[in-house]
Design an enzyme around this catalytic site. Structure first.
Site, PDB file in Angstrom:
ATOM      1  N   LYS A 119       0.819  -1.215   0.000  1.00  0.00           N
ATOM      2  CA  LYS A 119       0.000   0.000   0.000  1.00  0.00           C
ATOM      3  C   LYS A 119       0.857   1.272   0.000  1.00  0.00           C
ATOM      4  O   LYS A 119       0.367   2.348  -0.328  1.00  0.00           O
ATOM      5  CB  LYS A 119      -0.961  -0.029   1.177  1.00  0.00           C
ATOM      6  CG  LYS A 119      -2.016  -1.125   0.992  1.00  0.00           C
ATOM      7  CD  LYS A 119      -2.980  -1.238   2.137  1.00  0.00           C
ATOM      8  CE  LYS A 119      -4.106  -2.205   1.802  1.00  0.00           C
ATOM      9  NZ  LYS A 119      -3.631  -3.613   1.665  1.00  0.00           N
TER      10      LYS A 119
HETATM   11  C1  LIG Z   1      -4.268  -4.615   0.839  1.00  0.00           C
HETATM   12  C2  LIG Z   1      -3.491  -5.890   0.648  1.00  0.00           C
HETATM   13  C3  LIG Z   1      -3.874  -6.849  -0.306  1.00  0.00           C
HETATM   14  C4  LIG Z   1      -5.128  -6.708  -1.151  1.00  0.00           C
HETATM   15  O1  LIG Z   1      -5.035  -5.723  -2.131  1.00  0.00           O
HETATM   16  P1  LIG Z   1      -6.361  -5.171  -2.853  1.00  0.00           P
HETATM   17  O2  LIG Z   1      -5.908  -4.061  -3.689  1.00  0.00           O
HETATM   18  O3  LIG Z   1      -7.248  -4.714  -1.720  1.00  0.00           O
HETATM   19  O4  LIG Z   1      -6.960  -6.300  -3.593  1.00  0.00           O
HETATM   20  C5  LIG Z   1      -3.083  -7.980  -0.446  1.00  0.00           C
HETATM   21  N1  LIG Z   1      -1.993  -8.178   0.325  1.00  0.00           N
HETATM   22  C6  LIG Z   1      -1.601  -7.278   1.251  1.00  0.00           C
HETATM   23  C7  LIG Z   1      -0.406  -7.576   2.083  1.00  0.00           C
HETATM   24  C8  LIG Z   1      -2.330  -6.106   1.443  1.00  0.00           C
HETATM   25  O5  LIG Z   1      -1.937  -5.217   2.379  1.00  0.00           O
END
Ligand SMILES: *Cc1c(COP(=O)(O)O)cnc(C)c1O
Length: 496
Positions: A109
């Site tokens: 993120k």
């Molecule tokens: C947020 C997250 C995801 C999922 O991603 P999306 O864009 O919500 O599908 C997968 N793995 C990790 C470690 C995350 O923090």
């Protein structure tokens, strides 16, 4: 260029307006079908991450202007990631791993949340909005810290993060409560993630209805993944990974590539779909889920049914029943049939269920494949990756690798990139258990143990955590969240 609501073509916004609003007033998500975007994807392959980001984001958010985009992208990423190329690509066995976790909080993120604060402040300037933007977020773990790091000391903004006292890991909690900065506030809420999330939604509603912020010179905003300012930066690393494959001599420009994406809210994988619509030669996007397999069922059958048990798994960021960004896929794959999307979303909220037409399902399946696996299977994959390839992966990435193995036959000989979304050290106890290594009771000791046993270095931001002082010790009942926010807004600065 305008964006419009996935539920109503008349509900439009400029890119800057869409970034500031987040969600459209009718509850839809801002989208553009990209058919008028002119991007020479072959020329992009010659550029580095920054150059690609400037071109792609310049094309998708044109009203910000090239000069501002250049400045924002450098401010967001330069010197903040462990590797100069931001998202490195590594060969693993017969496939490739795209490391998205080299940012300031070791979570994927970071890629989007490093840039979003820049986009929000610039959008406010462009639209002539005065005063401060207050970002209000409830987090189940990773988003909160990545947002805190992104917004820290960004002029004109403050950020307040609520986390559930019973919901986050010790490492995630330490990441948040040690946050430094003059515009940050972190508070525990007694309860689970839903309590914190509901509380935040209620605060937004109360502030709008009762005009609680009038005279305060502040605007509330959120950092969640339905904002196009969070979605669009994620398109860049699909191009970057493809360019790396060309540079490594693994493919010729023009050849197809597959991507496997560990999926929760469907933001990451949707960015891959947008990359494809912008011309990148993508064959298949494989959507990987844990035991919460609502997306697997949908992508295989066309039925979305959130009326199902909710499982807490070792990959908590993928524990989800309603994947918000799927709405954008329905919109794009139906060539912008907003009336249909509005109807499906209405059915989902009223009955917890909808089904798409066979034609739309077929269109979606031209690109999307799906698979899922449970914790035990993912753990086995973690062990195999370590034993056979000396690659250490976190529980979310392990789900993706497992689903990749399950779908090998459908993917054919096309080179495949697996997206890796978190540092294994963020989930050290689970990774140690998967590797059948002894796991100390203390989470910080687990990080150290994982390092000792594997020789893989702990990311600096995580290694430093146990030494940092706690700066945020507030803890409140969920009923007190609104009062807390209003009280904090009276303080001229949140000095920590
Ligand atoms: C947020 C997250 C995801 C999922 O991603 P999306 O864009 O919500 O599908 C997968 N793995 C990790 C470690 C995350 O923090």
């Amino acid at each position: 260029m305008l964006y419009s609501s996935t539920r109503n073509p008349m509900e439009t916004a400029s890119p800057a307006e869409a970034v500031l609003r987040g969600i459209a007033p009718d509850g839809g998500l801002y989208m553009n079908d990209l058919s008028e975007v002119k991007l020479d994807w072959r020329a992009l392959l010659q550029k580095d991450f920054y150059g690609m980001a400037e071109e792609i984001l310049g094309a998708l958010l044109p009203d910000f202007g090239a000069e501002a985009m250049h400045r924002m992208i450098h401010a967001a990423y330069e010197g903040k990631f462990e590797t100069a190329d931001i998202t490195p690509l590594l060969p693993v066995g017969d496939a490739y791993q795209l490391e998205l976790f080299r940012g300031p909080t070791s979570a994927f993120k970071d890629v989007a949340l490093s840039l979003l604060p820049q986009l929000i402040t610039e959008a406010r300037k462009k639209l002539g909005q005065q005063g401060e933007t207050v970002i209000l977020t409830a987090t189940s773990g990773d988003t909160g810290k990545a947002a805190l790091a992104g917004f820290r000391d960004v002029p004109g903004t403050r950020i307040l993060v609520f986390y559930p006292s019973e919901g986050v890991s010790a490492i995630q909690q330490a990441q948040m409560v040690t946050q430094q900065g003059n515009n940050v506030c972190v508070c525990a809420v007694d309860g689970n993630f839903d309590d914190a999330q509901t509380g935040v939604k209620n605060i937004f509603a109360a502030c709008a209805e009762k005009n609680l912020l009038s005279g305060k010179d502040m605007v509330l905003s959120s950092a969640n993944s339905i904002n196009i300012g969070r979605l669009t930066p994620q398109i860049v690393y699909y191009f970057k990974a493809y360019a790396d494959l060309v540079r490594m001599g693994r493919i010729q420009a023009g050849e197809n590539v597959n991507f496997v994406v560990p999926t929760g809210n469907f933001g990451n994988i949707l960015a891959g779909y947008l990359a494809k619509r912008l011309g990148l030669p993508v064959a298949k996007l494989l959507c990987a889920s844990n035991a919460n397999d609502v997306l697997t069922e949908f992508l295989r059958t066309g039925s979305y049914n959130r009326r199902r048990p909710f499982y807490k798994t070792s990959s908590p960021s993928m524990d989800i029943l309603v994947s918000s960004n799927l709405e954008r896929l329905l919109y794009l794959a139906s060539d912008g049939d907003a009336a249909m999307v509005a109807e499906k979303m209405q059915e989902l909220s009223a009955q917890g269920f909808y089904e798409v037409s066979p034609a739309l399902l077929a269109k979606i399946q031209e690109t999307f494949l799906a698979g899922c696996c449970g914790d035990e299977a993912a753990d086995e994959t973690t062990r195999e990756l370590w034993e056979q390839h000396h690659t250490l992966c976190d529980p979310h990435t392990a789900v993706a690798w497992n689903v990749y193995a399950q779908c090998r036959a459908q993917l054919g000989d096309t080179p495949t990139v697996v997206l890796s979304t978190a540092s294994p050290f963020k989930f050290a106890p689970a990774v140690l258990r998967a590797l059948r290594m002894p796991a100390p009771r203390q989470e910080f000791a687990c990080m150290e143990m994982l390092h000792t046993r594997t020789g893989v270095p702990v990311p600096a931001n995580l290694a430093a955590l146990s030494e940092l002082p706690c700066r945020h010790s507030d803890r409140i009942p969920k009923e007190a969240m609104l009062d807390y926010v209003l009280r904090k807004m009276e303080e001229p600065q949140w000095n920590r």
